[in-house]
Write an enzyme that holds these catalytic residues in place. Structure first.
Site, PDB file in Angstrom:
ATOM      1  N   ASP A  20       0.830  -1.208   0.000  1.00 53.66           N
ATOM      2  CA  ASP A  20       0.000   0.000   0.000  1.00 53.66           C
ATOM      3  C   ASP A  20       0.865   1.259   0.000  1.00 53.66           C
ATOM      4  OD1 ASP A  20      -2.354   1.437   0.043  1.00 53.66           O
ATOM      5  OD2 ASP A  20      -2.625   1.300   2.205  1.00 53.66           O
ATOM      6  N   ASN A  68     -10.533  -3.084  -6.571  1.00 57.12           N
ATOM      7  CA  ASN A  68      -9.713  -2.104  -7.292  1.00 57.12           C
ATOM      8  C   ASN A  68     -10.227  -1.775  -8.686  1.00 57.12           C
ATOM      9  OD1 ASN A  68      -6.510  -3.162  -5.879  1.00 57.12           O
ATOM     10  ND2 ASN A  68      -7.931  -1.574  -5.206  1.00 57.12           N
TER      11      ASN A  68
END
Length: 250
Positions: A20, A68
């Site tokens: 991340d 996503n």
């Protein structure tokens, strides 16, 4: 790389990583988000090579979640092309180092070209006996549990299995990583402290390590710091601290 002399008995067998912070790292550089994704590839290489040198049995990298797809179309397109490029450029090195690559997740949504590239990469390394490198792409922990449940329901419908036969071990055998040990150590970069629908079943007893480092800056020393933190943890698996110590002394 820092020296880390530890017995294989105390090292995590399976490390999972939520990679991340690519976008925020790029923004801090005054660059577009895709710049961060491209620079994150180097951190992937370092994590894989360092884990292999440490003797870790499996590493699972969360590359693209089922959520996503909601990102901007341009960014998703770049991520898919980057995935293609990395598979093409890195697979020979993985194979040379006796590492096995697997892509876990619902691959049906990917382009035929990408699905073919994934199949070729998995086939090339299928017989390798070294560390397993799992790339979680279009993956979600809820999806994994759902597809396992559907497979079990189909077996019950076909008379191959009785509902009373289903226990935790049987259920696990229908998850995408049935042949691997559950995760011992979860690492998430960028300072966020959540698991984002990642490996919900396999993280049941994992130690969770959250670091403020953005993914493109995550290097060998960062990984070793996480592993060192792990080996100093007292893993209880539902027992008291005294019970764990007694087991270790026997």
């Amino acid at each position: 790389m820092q020296n880390l002399s530890l017995s294989q008995d105390v090292l995590p067998k399976h490390i999972a990583v939520i990679m991340d912070g690519n976008g925020r790292w790029a923004k801090a550089q005054g660059k577009p988000r895709v710049f961060g994704h491209k620079n994150g590839v180097a951190a992937v290489r370092k994590t894989i090579s360092t884990s292999a040198r440490l003797g870790i049995k499996a590493v699972t990298l969360f590359a693209f979640s089922s959520e996503n797809w909601r990102r901007p179309e341009e960014e998703v397109g770049v991520l898919m092309e980057l995935f293609m490029t990395v598979l093409s450029t890195e697979i020979k090195k993985l194979h040379k180092n006796n590492l096995r690559l697997r892509v876990i997740g619902d691959k049906s949504r990917f382009s035929e070209r990408l699905q073919t590239k994934i199949a070729q990469a998995e086939q090339l390394t299928a017989s390798n006996t070294g560390m397993v490198v799992n790339i979680a792409a279009n993956y979600g922990g809820q999806w994994d549990i759902l597809q396992a449940t559907q497979a079990l329901a189909e077996k019950v419908t076909q008379g191959e299995l009785q509902p009373s036969d289903i226990d935790e071990d049987v259920f696990k055998q229908h998850l995408t990583m049935a042949d691997l040990p559950d995760v011992d150590l979860l690492i998430r970069t960028s300072g966020e402290c959540r698991i984002s629908n990642f490996m919900l079943w396999q993280l049941a007893y994992a130690e969770m390590y959250f670091t403020p480092v953005f993914w493109p800056e995550f290097d060998e020393n960062c990984l070793i710091e996480a592993v060192t933190w792990f080996v100093n943890r007292e893993r209880r698996f539902g027992c008291t601290g005294e019970q764990v110590k007694a087991l270790m002394e026997n």
